[in-house]
Design an enzyme around this catalytic site. Structure first.
Site, PDB file in Angstrom:
ATOM      1  N   HIS A 148      -4.417  -5.321  -4.157  1.00 29.92           N
ATOM      2  CA  HIS A 148      -5.427  -5.059  -3.622  1.00 29.92           C
ATOM      3  C   HIS A 148      -5.760  -3.431  -4.468  1.00 29.92           C
ATOM      4  CE1 HIS A 148      -9.280  -5.311  -0.282  1.00 29.92           C
ATOM      5  NE2 HIS A 148      -9.388  -3.959  -1.603  1.00 29.92           N
ATOM      6  N   GLU A 161      -4.725 -10.125   3.792  1.00 29.32           N
ATOM      7  CA  GLU A 161      -4.353  -9.027   3.388  1.00 29.32           C
ATOM      8  C   GLU A 161      -2.981  -8.732   5.051  1.00 29.32           C
ATOM      9  OE1 GLU A 161      -6.379  -6.824   1.358  1.00 29.32           O
ATOM     10  OE2 GLU A 161      -7.273  -8.486  -0.868  1.00 29.32           O
ATOM     11  N   ARG A 164     -13.892  -9.605  -1.987  1.00 19.56           N
ATOM     12  CA  ARG A 164     -12.846  -9.748  -0.770  1.00 19.56           C
ATOM     13  C   ARG A 164     -12.707 -11.439  -0.662  1.00 19.56           C
ATOM     14  NH1 ARG A 164     -13.358  -5.909   0.440  1.00 19.56           N
ATOM     15  NH2 ARG A 164     -14.621  -5.465   2.763  1.00 19.56           N
TER      16      ARG A 164
END
Length: 312
Positions: free
Chosen positions: A278, A260, A231
């Protein structure tokens, strides 16, 4: 009648279709007025299907008096307040294991691309520099290097299999030592000091917020590389950016970011980092498997059966 659920945000298309076919599903993420949406639908909602980082906390749960289950798409449940769910007797599920291999592939790709600088070498070629300036500068091997795994769980173990095949040596740090044949370090700073590549695989959430900070990066040092597939919150992102700009670490490979999909544009100007949007679990097969498990947990619960992957 079909059980009523709320889908918190638009997610994987196939999973959305399955959720809407099997349940009476209300999409909250696109509601222009969330308060009005909840007032209209909340009374009969028994489940939540959660996608992405949108927070699910006690305030939301209290507006759903019949809430029984929160079924998350993904392994990480840091967006869900687990204590609030426990207090209200709501089951929380996630989708572990089905994404281990895909994420491990991306982790190895990031390690290779970051240390060997493959994206930079491709840009060098595309710019005509091979012919004009000669061969791309030498990089360094990953074989023989120490991979420090910060969070050696199921995904970490899948990554280790790949890394050891490439000749890397393994060390790790977890909250609890495991019965594994690798050296264990008592904290993140010690692990970083002993590593050539520090790989972050730890869960997100308050306990790991900015765990990788200036002390850890100082311990990693100017010859060390950082790779994060966990993360963005686990790393102190402004500090990492500064250390990359000042060459205080050798480089970084990042698949996740603090806010994000908004990535600080300063990263884009650096030649010592590799950036992925991601994509750890982003394959057709893996996302389908994740969605199938999310739906299956809801289906089992509403049929009065134990769910497959309960978190709380």
């Amino acid at each position: 009648m079909k059980p009523e659920i709320i889908i918190t945000a638009r997610g994987h298309a196939g999973t959305m279709t399955a959720l809407q076919a099997e349940f009476t599903a209300h999409l909250m993420g696109e509601a222009p007025d969330r308060a009005a949406f909840l007032k209209q639908h909340a009374a009969n909602v028994r489940g939540l299907a959660t996608f992405g980082p949108a927070p699910v906390d006690g305030k939301l749960m209290d507006q759903l008096p019949k809430l029984e289950i929160i079924s998350n798409f993904g392994v990480g449940v840091d967006a869900i307040n687990l204590d609030d769910a426990r207090k209200r007797g709501a089951i929380v599920t996630n989708t572990p294991d089905v994404l281990n291999e895909a994420v491990a592939d991306v982790a190895l790709a990031l390690i290779l691309n970051t240390v060997r600088r493959f994206p930079q070498s491709e840009q060098y070629l595309r710019a005509g520099n091979w012919a004009a300036r000669g061969p791309y500068p030498l990089t360094t091997d990953i074989g023989g290097k120490v991979l420090g795994v910060l969070g050696l769980g199921r995904i970490g173990e899948a990554i280790v299999k790949r890394a050891t095949t490439c000749g890397m040596k393994i060390r790790y740090h977890n909250r609890n030592r495991k019965d594994l044949p690798y050296p264990y370090d008592p904290d993140a700073v010690t692990l970083a000091k002993e590593s050539d590549v520090l790989l972050v695989v730890t869960p997100g959430g308050p306990e790991t917020n900015k765990l990788v900070n200036a002390k850890v990066l100082d311990a990693l040092g100017p010859q060390g590389f950082l790779v994060n597939i966990a993360r963005g919150s686990v790393i102190d992102e402004p500090v990492l950016l500064l250390y990359l700009q000042e060459k205080r670490i050798a480089g970084a490979g990042l698949d996740v970011f603090a806010d994000e999909p908004r990535v600080p544009p300063e990263f884009f100007t650096l030649d010592n980092c590799v950036l992925f949007p991601h994509v750890g679990s982003a394959t057709v097969e893996t996302r389908k498997a994740m969605g199938d498990l999310q739906v299956e947990n809801l289906r089992l619960h509403f049929a009065g059966k134990p769910v497959k992957t309960r978190v709380v």
